[in-house]
Design a protein around this motif. Structure first.
Motif, PDB file in Angstrom:
ATOM      1  N   UNK A 145       0.897  -1.574  -0.310  1.00 23.44           N
ATOM      2  CA  UNK A 145       0.298   0.155  -0.208  1.00 23.44           C
ATOM      3  C   UNK A 145       0.675   1.438   0.460  1.00 23.44           C
ATOM      4  N   UNK A 146       0.200   1.838  -0.716  1.00 25.49           N
ATOM      5  CA  UNK A 146       1.044   3.648  -0.656  1.00 25.49           C
ATOM      6  C   UNK A 146       0.386   4.464  -0.938  1.00 25.49           C
ATOM      7  N   UNK A 147       0.256   5.904  -0.716  1.00 26.37           N
ATOM      8  CA  UNK A 147      -0.345   6.668  -1.166  1.00 26.37           C
ATOM      9  C   UNK A 147       0.644   8.110  -1.300  1.00 26.37           C
ATOM     10  N   UNK A 148       0.252   9.626  -2.203  1.00 27.31           N
ATOM     11  CA  UNK A 148       0.719   9.933  -2.493  1.00 27.31           C
ATOM     12  C   UNK A 148       1.381  11.139  -0.860  1.00 27.31           C
ATOM     13  N   UNK A 149       1.959  10.957  -0.636  1.00 27.27           N
ATOM     14  CA  UNK A 149       2.608  12.117   0.825  1.00 27.27           C
ATOM     15  C   UNK A 149       2.907  14.062   0.161  1.00 27.27           C
TER      16      UNK A 149
ATOM     17  N   UNK B  69       3.672  15.776   1.801  1.00 32.78           N
ATOM     18  CA  UNK B  69       4.567  17.006   2.051  1.00 32.78           C
ATOM     19  C   UNK B  69       5.816  16.537   1.264  1.00 32.78           C
ATOM     20  N   UNK B  70       5.171  15.854   0.661  1.00 32.84           N
ATOM     21  CA  UNK B  70       6.765  15.149  -0.089  1.00 32.84           C
ATOM     22  C   UNK B  70       6.039  15.178  -1.712  1.00 32.84           C
ATOM     23  N   UNK B  71       5.913  16.216  -2.647  1.00 34.55           N
ATOM     24  CA  UNK B  71       5.477  15.573  -4.497  1.00 34.55           C
ATOM     25  C   UNK B  71       6.605  14.995  -4.797  1.00 34.55           C
ATOM     26  N   UNK B  72       5.672  14.285  -4.600  1.00 36.69           N
ATOM     27  CA  UNK B  72       6.026  12.877  -6.595  1.00 36.69           C
ATOM     28  C   UNK B  72       6.891  11.864  -5.171  1.00 36.69           C
ATOM     29  N   UNK B  73       6.760  11.944  -3.949  1.00 37.81           N
ATOM     30  CA  UNK B  73       6.546  10.671  -3.494  1.00 37.81           C
ATOM     31  C   UNK B  73       6.032  10.148  -2.143  1.00 37.81           C
ATOM     32  N   UNK B  74       5.616   9.007  -1.602  1.00 39.15           N
ATOM     33  CA  UNK B  74       4.727   7.784  -1.354  1.00 39.15           C
ATOM     34  C   UNK B  74       5.164   7.826   0.102  1.00 39.15           C
ATOM     35  N   UNK B  75       3.396   7.641   0.886  1.00 36.03           N
ATOM     36  CA  UNK B  75       3.872   6.744   2.153  1.00 36.03           C
ATOM     37  C   UNK B  75       3.300   5.618   2.263  1.00 36.03           C
TER      38      UNK B  75
END
Length: 340
Positions: free
Chosen positions: A303-307, A309-315
């Protein structure tokens, strides 16, 4: 009397040839620049391109005619120098001493977009480029190749070509670049992952649109998708849903977020509805994204979703409830920033 007339004729001819010869060595350019000569151009068209650079158009025209240039016109991009004489210009044009142009291949979604972009950078129209691409497909005699899967052969990069390159030569260049990219090392890595080059490029196209150009992040995203595939889960990749939506509703719209109703589409490219990879790449991925798929990160997250706080990165997480909380945070961020 006849001898005198003959002498006069010879003198006049000598003077004419001499003047023409000297005209070739006269500086006749006002500034540096470039001209573009299209295929089949007439002398008048070439002259129109040159006029902004010439001090004396008539002098150049006379010299060009004496050198039979109108019958030897060659297409291309040509440099014009302030130090040029008429002879310098004509020699360069007659020799076909062209300048290269930068041909930039971008992350286009379809071959139609690609053909339109390429046609603006070389001396060919989009129909000619599109025809060359489709002819290439036919020549390969590969039942898996079509207007969509052929996208795997185009590697985004800035290439240096002559402006007059034919669409067929353009395709040859793209195919040669593809073969360079898919060397023994990359083919071996794809085989180890039990993937074909087409499957690698298709997943890379999703990674390209899902993440930033940061290699580490692309590798993490690639592995997360691979983990889903290994568990027979749907990829549920937003970029595929967007591609499916645009395919059905038009490409010329800017989309900042995916709406739930789009994920219900039965379009083959919608990975919210269909398991496995989509049928073909959804864009032309950069070499970095291809290598990210071939060299994925080592983690077991699914599972991952866009972060926000950091566009282009994920949580990332493996806990579904935690994933829902992360997704809710992202949705709230979209609302707060009025992203519709």
């Amino acid at each position: 009397m006849k001898k005198i007339n003959l002498i006069i004729v010879l003198i006049c001819s000598f003077l004419f040839v001499g003047c023409s010869f000297l005209d070739g060595f006269k500086g006749n350019v006002t500034k540096d620049g470039f001209i573009y000569i299209t295929k089949g151009a007439k002398f008048e068209q070439v002259l129109d391109s040159l006029k902004p650079y010439l001090k004396d158009v008539n002098l150049f025209t006379e010299y060009a005619n004496n050198e039979d240039y109108p019958a030897t016109i060659k297409s291309g991009k040509y440099k014009i120098l302030k130090s040029d004489t008429n002879r310098d210009i004509i020699d360069r044009l007659q020799d076909g001493d062209q300048e290269e142009v930068k041909l930039r291949i971008k992350n286009e979604p379809t071959i139609y977009h690609l053909a339109a972009s390429v046609s603006k950078q070389i001396d060919a129209d989009s129909i000619q480029v599109l025809t060359a691409i489709r002819d290439f497909v036919k020549e390969q005699n590969d039942s898996t190749l079509n207007d969509e899967t052929v996208k795997q052969y185009f590697i985004p990069e800035t290439y240096f070509v002559y402006w007059g390159i034919t669409p067929e030569k353009f395709m040859d260049k793209m195919y040669n670049q593809y073969k360079k990219v898919w060397n023994d090392e990359r083919l071996a890595k794809a085989k180890a992952l039990k993937m074909t080059p087409l499957q690698v490029v298709t997943l890379a196209s999703i990674v390209q649109l899902e993440s930033s150009d940061n290699m580490d992040e692309q590798q993490r995203v690639a592995r997360a998708y691979m983990n889903r595939l290994a568990k027979d889960m749907r990829l549920e990749a937003d970029p595929t849903s967007i591609y499916a939506y645009k395919m059905e509703n038009g490409w010329d719209q800017k989309i900042q977020r995916v709406y739930k109703k789009w994920t219900w589409s039965s379009n083959a490219y919608n990975t919210y509805r269909n398991k496995g990879l989509p049928p073909a790449p959804i864009c032309l991925p950069n070499l970095g994204a291809i290598d990210a798929v071939l060299n994925p990160a080592n983690h077991d997250y699914i599972f991952f979703v866009a972060d926000p706080a950091k566009p282009g990165y994920h949580v990332y997480t493996n806990d579904y409830q935690e994933h829902l909380k992360n997704a809710e945070k992202y949705k709230n961020w979209l609302k707060e920033n009025n992203i519709k």
